[in-house]
Write a protein that holds these residues in place. Structure first.
Motif, PDB file in Angstrom:
ATOM      1  N   UNK A  85       9.379   8.726   9.658  1.00  0.00           N
ATOM      2  CA  UNK A  85       9.410   7.574  10.725  1.00  0.00           C
ATOM      3  C   UNK A  85      10.714   6.231  10.143  1.00  0.00           C
ATOM      4  N   UNK A  86       9.925   5.453   8.637  1.00  0.00           N
ATOM      5  CA  UNK A  86      10.869   4.295   8.152  1.00  0.00           C
ATOM      6  C   UNK A  86      11.958   4.998   7.663  1.00  0.00           C
ATOM      7  N   UNK A 146       2.059   4.545   1.397  1.00  0.00           N
ATOM      8  CA  UNK A 146       2.577   4.837   2.563  1.00  0.00           C
ATOM      9  C   UNK A 146       2.220   6.570   2.867  1.00  0.00           C
ATOM     10  N   UNK A 187       0.840  -0.965   0.295  1.00  0.00           N
ATOM     11  CA  UNK A 187       0.096  -0.157  -0.034  1.00  0.00           C
ATOM     12  C   UNK A 187       1.281   1.016   0.351  1.00  0.00           C
ATOM     13  N   UNK A 208       4.771   8.052   7.993  1.00  0.00           N
ATOM     14  CA  UNK A 208       4.988   6.348   8.408  1.00  0.00           C
ATOM     15  C   UNK A 208       6.137   6.577   7.129  1.00  0.00           C
ATOM     16  N   UNK A 244      14.430   4.774  10.560  1.00  0.00           N
ATOM     17  CA  UNK A 244      14.444   3.397  11.174  1.00  0.00           C
ATOM     18  C   UNK A 244      15.463   2.651  10.636  1.00  0.00           C
TER      19      UNK A 244
END
Lengths: 181, 175
Positions: B124-125, B117, B115, B121, B128
């Motif tokens: 933050x991704x 993002x 899907x 998201x 990370x």
């Protein structure tokens, strides 16, 4: 002499004889002489011919008898040969029939043996093929189920994933990666 | 096309992008074009069909991105299509975005997701992934329904895979 006889006959009446049954003496003498001469001539000249004729006829008859006897012997010999040949033919026929019977029996026995062996072989082959097909069928069915399951699973799983689950999966990924995975 | 040739093409195209003064934007657009090319059979068939006149194929490029992308991006894509190297388009453009990322001291991080993002998201991704790899990453998200669910991230040689597709494949292998 003939002239004398004729002269005598001419002087005497032929209707007047000394006996109603006996001829005249001269006639007897001359007649007898003539008869002797004729018979002698016949014996001298015709006798050998007749005798020869009879001998030839006898020889011919004898020859025919001999030929007939020889023919009879030949016929008997032929008949014997024919009878023997007939006997041989009957024997040969019996031998051939016996040989044919023996060959037929041998062929029949061999065919029976071969057919029995072939039937046994076919049965064994069929059994093996059935067994192999059974195993193959099971394997194919298992593979087919596996393939269908592997095709169906992603579709089913994808259909069950709603937005929330997708979001949770993303968040879970970010958390795990951020946690120093 | 060899790997060296791909790199050479990419360096030339990146130089053009830099000359245009919009290296990052053009690189991002080229990356998007590469993903669109990969995901569309129809686009691959049209652009790769040598029997279609090149004018017609260039018209397709113009219609697709002519009004939405940088002029330089349209010209670069048109040049690749016209040169008959369209099959190498994803590799070349991936190399361009890698060069762009390297120019910004970043590593390209390609993330595939079932899907789209959100920006949050993605932020933050990226953080990370930077933490996990120890490098600043240039995040590129590709929507790829074939992953079914979850994400797979590729940073350089490192692959972090947590997709439903991979889990199902592992399960299938175990079964």
């Amino acid at each position: 002499m003939m002239a004398h006889v004729i002269s005598l006959l001419a002087v005497e009446d032929p209707t007047q004889t000394h006996s109603w049954i006996l001829p005249e003496t001269a006639e007897i003498i001359y007649g007898g002489l003539a008869t002797v001469i004729v018979v002698s001539a016949l014996v001298k000249f015709a006798g050998p011919m007749i005798k020869k004729s009879f001998s030839a006829r006898t020889e011919k008859i004898q020859k025919e008898l001999d030929d007939a006897a020889a023919a009879k012997v030949t016929a008997e010999s032929d008949a014997q040969n024919i009878r023997k040949a007939l006997g041989d033919v009957a024997g040969e026929r019996a031998r051939i029939l016996a040989e044919a019977d023996a060959q037929a029996s041998a062929v029949l026995a061999e065919g029976r043996t071969r057919m029995t062996a072939e039937i046994a072989e076919l049965e064994a082959k069929a059994e093996a093929e059935i067994s192999a097909a059974r195993g193959r069928g099971s394997d194919e069915l298992r593979n087919e189920i596996s393939v269908l399951a592997s095709r169906a699973t992603p579709i089913v799983v994808a259909a069950t994933l709603n937005d929330q689950i997708h979001k949770d999966l993303v968040e879970n990924f970010i958390s795990k990666v951020g946690a120093g995975r | 096309m060899s790997n060296a040739k791909v790199k050479a093409y990419a360096q030339a195209l990146f130089a053009i992008a830099q000359a245009e003064g919009a290296a990052d934007a053009i690189s991002n657009e080229l990356y998007a074009v590469a993903r669109a090319y990969e995901s569309s059979d129809e686009l691959r068939n049209v652009l790769g069909d040598a029997t279609i006149p090149s004018e017609r194929r260039l018209q397709v490029v113009e219609q697709l991105i002519g009004t939405r992308a940088n002029r330089a991006t349209v010209q670069i894509v048109s040049m690749i299509v016209a040169s008959g190297q369209v099959r190498e388009l994803p590799a070349v453009f991936d190399e361009v975005i890698a060069l762009s990322s390297a120019g910004n001291n970043q590593d390209l991080a390609e993330v595939r997701s079932a899907i789209a993002l959100t920006d949050d998201q993605q932020t933050r991704l990226a953080a990370a992934l930077s933490k996990a790899t120890g490098k600043t990453v240039n995040l590129k998200v590709v929507v790829d329904p074939s992953v079914i669910g979850g994400l797979v991230a590729t940073v350089g040689d490192k692959v972090i895979d947590d997709t439903v597709r991979t889990r199902l494949d592992n399960l299938k292998t175990r079964i």
